[in-house]
Design a protein around this motif. Structure first.
Motif, PDB file in Angstrom:
ATOM      1  N   GLU A 299     -42.315  -1.577 -35.110  1.00  0.00           N
ATOM      2  CA  GLU A 299     -42.373  -3.017 -35.348  1.00  0.00           C
ATOM      3  C   GLU A 299     -43.588  -3.379 -36.208  1.00  0.00           C
TER       4      GLU A 299
ATOM      5  N   SER B 215     -37.636  -6.670 -35.734  1.00  0.00           N
ATOM      6  CA  SER B 215     -37.618  -5.377 -35.027  1.00  0.00           C
ATOM      7  C   SER B 215     -37.947  -4.247 -35.997  1.00  0.00           C
TER       8      SER B 215
ATOM      9  N   GLY C  94     -33.166  -4.642 -35.889  1.00  0.00           N
ATOM     10  CA  GLY C  94     -33.355  -3.435 -36.691  1.00  0.00           C
ATOM     11  C   GLY C  94     -32.255  -3.263 -37.722  1.00  0.00           C
TER      12      GLY C  94
ATOM     13  N   LYS D 253     -34.927 -14.272 -35.265  1.00  0.00           N
ATOM     14  CA  LYS D 253     -35.214 -12.870 -34.976  1.00  0.00           C
ATOM     15  C   LYS D 253     -34.289 -12.007 -35.806  1.00  0.00           C
TER      16      LYS D 253
ATOM     17  N   THR E   2     -37.104   3.081 -33.727  1.00  0.00           N
ATOM     18  CA  THR E   2     -37.600   3.230 -32.343  1.00  0.00           C
ATOM     19  C   THR E   2     -37.070   4.525 -31.718  1.00  0.00           C
TER      20      THR E   2
ATOM     21  N   ARG F 233     -36.448  -1.675 -24.189  1.00  0.00           N
ATOM     22  CA  ARG F 233     -35.587  -1.576 -25.367  1.00  0.00           C
ATOM     23  C   ARG F 233     -34.916  -2.910 -25.668  1.00  0.00           C
ATOM     24  N   ASN F 234     -34.706  -3.152 -26.918  1.00  0.00           N
ATOM     25  CA  ASN F 234     -34.116  -4.401 -27.424  1.00  0.00           C
ATOM     26  C   ASN F 234     -35.010  -5.612 -27.124  1.00  0.00           C
ATOM     27  N   GLY F 235     -36.297  -5.347 -26.943  1.00  0.00           N
ATOM     28  CA  GLY F 235     -37.208  -6.404 -26.503  1.00  0.00           C
ATOM     29  C   GLY F 235     -37.508  -7.477 -27.535  1.00  0.00           C
ATOM     30  N   SER F 236     -37.109  -7.288 -28.779  1.00  0.00           N
ATOM     31  CA  SER F 236     -37.453  -8.287 -29.803  1.00  0.00           C
ATOM     32  C   SER F 236     -36.801  -9.639 -29.539  1.00  0.00           C
TER      33      SER F 236
END
Ligand SMILES: Nc1ncnc2c1ncn2[C@@H]1O[C@H](COP(=O)(O)OP(=O)(O)O)[C@@H](O)[C@H]1O
Ligand SMILES: N[C@@H](CC(=O)OP(=O)(O)O)C(=O)O
Length: 833
Positions: free
Chosen positions: A130, A43, A13, A10, A49, A208-211
């Motif tokens: 994204e 991200s 950003g 992963k 975002t 938020r920060n879901g990646s």
């Protein structure tokens, strides 16, 4: 080859936010793709975002122009990043970005017309970050020779319709991933993180920060054994490295610790990231894109074997605290349950909730951007009660920060909560809400956003997570102050590495200028920087506001290397603020007895240290020795001392045939004298030191009680400049040369001694005498060299052979080392507090 498990990587950003990082990412993916099957989750670029949230907000207010300007910013970032990597395809890539963002522009137009941004619309807006980054990354990878394909996460991750923080249907997601993965080996799949879709295809986001969560779900779905989260730091640190400069990466954590850290809001992990990893035994690595060889942090089922390994202080910022209280006592409400259910229904993440024991009030912490939604949901749930005034209007506090100490073995520790809260209280941080007990691994509290940095630094230091930070505010940049800065500079690294003490000079002031930076001043060229500060009138300036800032830093110490009069007022202000004082300045200790006692009492009252070892015989351990004698019950019968390194030096020079005027000038040049040598030659300085010693014995004497014979008679022109005075000394050269001749012929040595005789208390004879003495060779003190000092204590226990402390007792470097030793004494005493 086909059975080799997939690796999931992963890229946050921060890893795709600028051309150099993006280049590194492409290189990394290329390298790893050659080693085995790889799936990539990415991200949105940089702060995209946040910008999309801003765009949605502006559109909702009807400001379409402003909203589209934000989209332009997003487009510009994407185009610049892409073009930097593929300059030959600049136009084609720009067109690609435009076509990807065209539906976003339309969407924002619609929102601005209706002035309403529903939760589904908001998620659609957010999804573009994204979508753009994953599409571009796949294209750039393919162009660089690594065959890659954009895979739309919305066709793979199935969620419910709690827009903003959708819940994943794990079983269906796994099914879809397993069906899809067969086609992934030929070309590296690039999936947008953070976004998913409902079964009927409506776009959702995971919070938020879901990646990271996306990556964990993908790993679980396709049977990967490891997920690597690539970011902009070397791993999971003991605290947010943006806030605590000496936080450092933790090498190995258990899944449980990772779960806790994610749940309390460490920014780099989505709160649910760890769940699929734990369920499927997948390990997680956190690594830095720019330092791909650094091992980073490994989070797995095993964790570290080192029980002493420090854990973390986690911070979650940009939160709001909502307080809801029932006005009249009732057990009907089930307030907590209803509030939490309403927030869950509205898709609002609750970072912390605490309820009063009787259930009459609840405080919840929610993301600040969701405050309106949260408030609306709660007010909606409690409409009737609010209308009937049975519930107080909602109390809102924002912005606030959630601060959590996570420690694996916390349950076994004693007084963890006490230390946590007292550290915060000591620096004046107000705790707005707190929670412990929900888990044995953490303790959390809510503080005002303005207190975030101080709160995290303080607790980080209080639990010895890294080094004991010490914050120094240095007064005086003369001989001692200058040397102290040089010594701090020279010792800093060693103190940190070997002794775990991080000295930080946060302030420097002379009589007219001040420099202050809570983050620490760079020591290189510091004095020159101070000299360039605009001077102010010393009569009117106050350093109290600086103390107010200093008090909020870890182990704050005011270091007085001046010889200033009247400084005791500042010491008092410091003590009142919990600031320790290390002083080389004798004057506060020579104040009238009651004032000195009041000063020391103030330090005691506020439980702070006041160390002044260097006020007598520089760094020689005189005060400490005497204090130990007294504390252990010895009785001091006589103290004889040569307390002036400068006058001692001058005596030796005279005995060697050097004229008085020359020897005084040399003593001053070598930094042995006070800035004004008259203070030494008049004996006032020795008298002060003798008084300080006598007072350590508890004798309530004053300077006027000292029987003082000056070494050089009083200057007939007391107001004259130091230079004029030095010049005028020539007139005394002959008389001193005579005196020396007389001493020599009598076989004696000229010395300037202080004598403290407690047996004289209550008699007509003075307890303290200071004056020139011709002592016989062989007597203690006769063989002193250079600027050596000596102090001899004759006591009940040391009666036959007095306890003698002897050595260099003057000079900037020696005094500064004594000041530094006093500073270290405080930091050592406070270690772990
Ligand atoms: N304990 C911690 N350890 C490491 N980084 C932390 C910690 N707490 C907060 N951070 C912050 O998290 C950032 C990484 O998270 P995030 O901004 O989500 O990165 P990315 O964009 O790579 O996903 C770091 O740059 C750091 O500022
Ligand atoms: N872009 C989303 C999802 C995410 O995980 O981003 P990052 O990996 O940069 O924290 C966000 O900002 O919340």
């Amino acid at each position: 080859m086909s059975s080799t498990p997939f690796q999931v990587m992963k890229f946050g950003g921060s890893s795709v936010g600028s051309p150099p990082r993006l280049r590194q990412v492409i290189e990394l993916i290329g390298r790893h793709a050659k080693q085995g099957p790889l799936a990539v989750v990415v991200s949105a670029m940089g702060d995209t975002t946040d910008w999309l949230i801003e765009a949605a907000g502006l559109a909702t207010q009807g400001d379409l122009e402003g909203s589209l300007a934000v989209v332009e910013r997003i487009a510009h970032l994407a185009k610049t990043n892409a073009a930097a990597l593929e300059p030959a395809r600049t136009t084609a890539l720009a067109e690609r970005v435009e076509s990807l963002l065209a539906p976003l522009r339309l969407l924002l137009q619609g929102i601005s017309l209706t002035r309403e941004c529903s939760a589904p619309s908001r998620d659609r807006v957010l999804s573009f970050g994204e979508l753009v980054s994953a599409t571009l990354l796949a294209e750039l990878l393919t162009a660089s020779g690594t065959e890659a394909t954009f895979r739309d996460a919305r066709q793979l991750l199935v969620t419910d319709d709690r827009f903003g923080a959708a819940r994943v249907d794990v079983a269906r997601t796994r099914e879809r991933l397993q069906a899809s993965v067969a086609g992934w080996r030929a070309s590296v799949p690039v999936l947008p993180g953070f976004i998913a879709a409902t079964p009927d295809g409506r776009t959702t986001t995971l919070g938020r920060n879901g990646s990271d969560y996306t990556a964990a779900l993908v790993a679980q779905g396709i049977g990967a054994t490891e997920v690597t989260v690539w970011t902009d730091v070397l791993g999971l640190h003991t605290a947010d490295p943006d806030l605590v400069s000496d936080a450092y990466p933790v090498a190995h954590l258990t899944h449980g610790e990772g779960l806790e850290l994610a749940a309390v809001g460490v920014r780099m992990l989505h709160p649910r990231t760890m769940i699929p990893l734990i369920e499927s035994g997948i390990s997680l690595r956190i690594r830095n894109t720019m330092h791909p060889d650094h091992p980073g942090t490994l989070i797995d089922a095993i964790g570290s074997r080192d029980g002493q390994r420090p854990t973390c202080i986690a911070t979650r910022e940009e939160l709001a605290l909502l307080g809801i209280e029932v006005r009249k006592l009732s057990d009907q409400f089930q307030l907590g349950e209803r509030v939490l259910a309403a927030l869950r229904e509205a898709g609002v993440t609750v970072w912390l909730s605490t309820q009063s024991a009787n259930g009459q009030s609840i405080a919840v912490v929610v993301p600040r951007p969701d405050l309106l939604r949260a408030r609306g949901a709660v007010e909606n749930e409690l409409t009737q009660e609010l209308a009937r005034h049975e519930v107080e209007p909602l109390a809102i506090r924002e912005p606030v920060t959630l601060l959590t100490l996570v420690a694996e073995a916390m349950g076994q520790g004693v007084n963890v909560a006490g230390r946590f809260f007292s550290a915060l209280g000591a620096v004046g941080v107000n705790v707005r809400a707190s929670a412990q007990g929900a888990s044995s691994r953490s303790i959390s509290c809510v503080v005002d956003a303005a207190d975030t940095a101080i709160a995290v630094r303080t607790t980080h230091a209080a639990f010895n997570l890294a080094h004991q930070q010490v914050s120094l505010f240095l007064l005086g940049r003369g001989t001692v102050g200058g040397q102290l800065l040089a010594q701090v500079r020279a010792q800093q690294a060693l103190l940190k590495d070997k002794h775990g003490i991080a000295l930080r000079v946060v302030g420097l002031a002379d009589s007219r200028r001040v420099l202050f930076d809570a983050a620490g001043l760079p020591l290189e060229g510091l004095e020159e920087r101070l000299a360039r500060v605009e001077p102010v009138n010393p009569e009117t300036r106050t350093l109290v506001p600086v103390l107010d800032e200093l008090r909020r830093l870890p182990v704050p110490i005011l270091v007085d290397c001046t010889a200033a009069s009247g400084i005791e007022a500042l010491y008092t202000e410091a003590f009142r603020r919990g600031i320790h004082v290390v002083g080389a300045n004798k004057k506060p200790l020579a104040l009238p007895w009651d004032d000195r006692e009041a000063l020391l009492a103030e330090a005691r009252r506020h439980h702070v240290a006041y160390h002044y070892e260097t006020t007598v015989a520089s760094s020689l351990p005189v005060i400490d020795t005497l204090a130990n004698l007294v504390r252990t019950g010895d009785t001091v019968r006589l103290i004889t001392a040569s307390l002036s390194g400068s006058v001692g030096f001058i005596c030796n020079e005279l005995m060697a045939g050097v004229p008085l005027s020359v020897s005084v000038r040399t003593a001053k040049e070598r930094g042995f004298t006070e800035p004004d040598p008259r203070e030494d030659l008049s004996g006032t300085d020795v008298a002060r030191k003798a008084l300080i010693l006598a007072r350590e014995l508890g004798l309530p004497l004053s300077l006027s009680d000292v029987a003082l014979e000056p070494f050089v008679p009083e200057d007939p022109r007391p107001g004259a400049s130091v230079d004029t005075f030095l010049h005028g000394l020539k007139a005394l050269d002959a008389a001193y040369a005579d005196r020396v001749t007389r001493c020599r012929s009598a076989g004696t040595v000229l010395r300037y001694l202080a004598r403290i005789d407690p047996s004289k208390v209550g008699t007509d004879s003075p307890v303290i005498r200071v004056g020139p003495v011709a002592i016989e060779a062989g007597q203690p003190g006769a063989d002193l060299r250079g600027a050596e000092s000596f102090v001899s204590f004759t006591t009940t226990r040391h009666s036959d052979f007095p306890l003698v402390v002897r050595g260099a007792g003057a000079g900037g470097a020696v005094t500064a080392s004594g000041v530094l030793a006093d500073i270290l004494r405080i930091s050592q005493a406070l270690r772990g507090r």
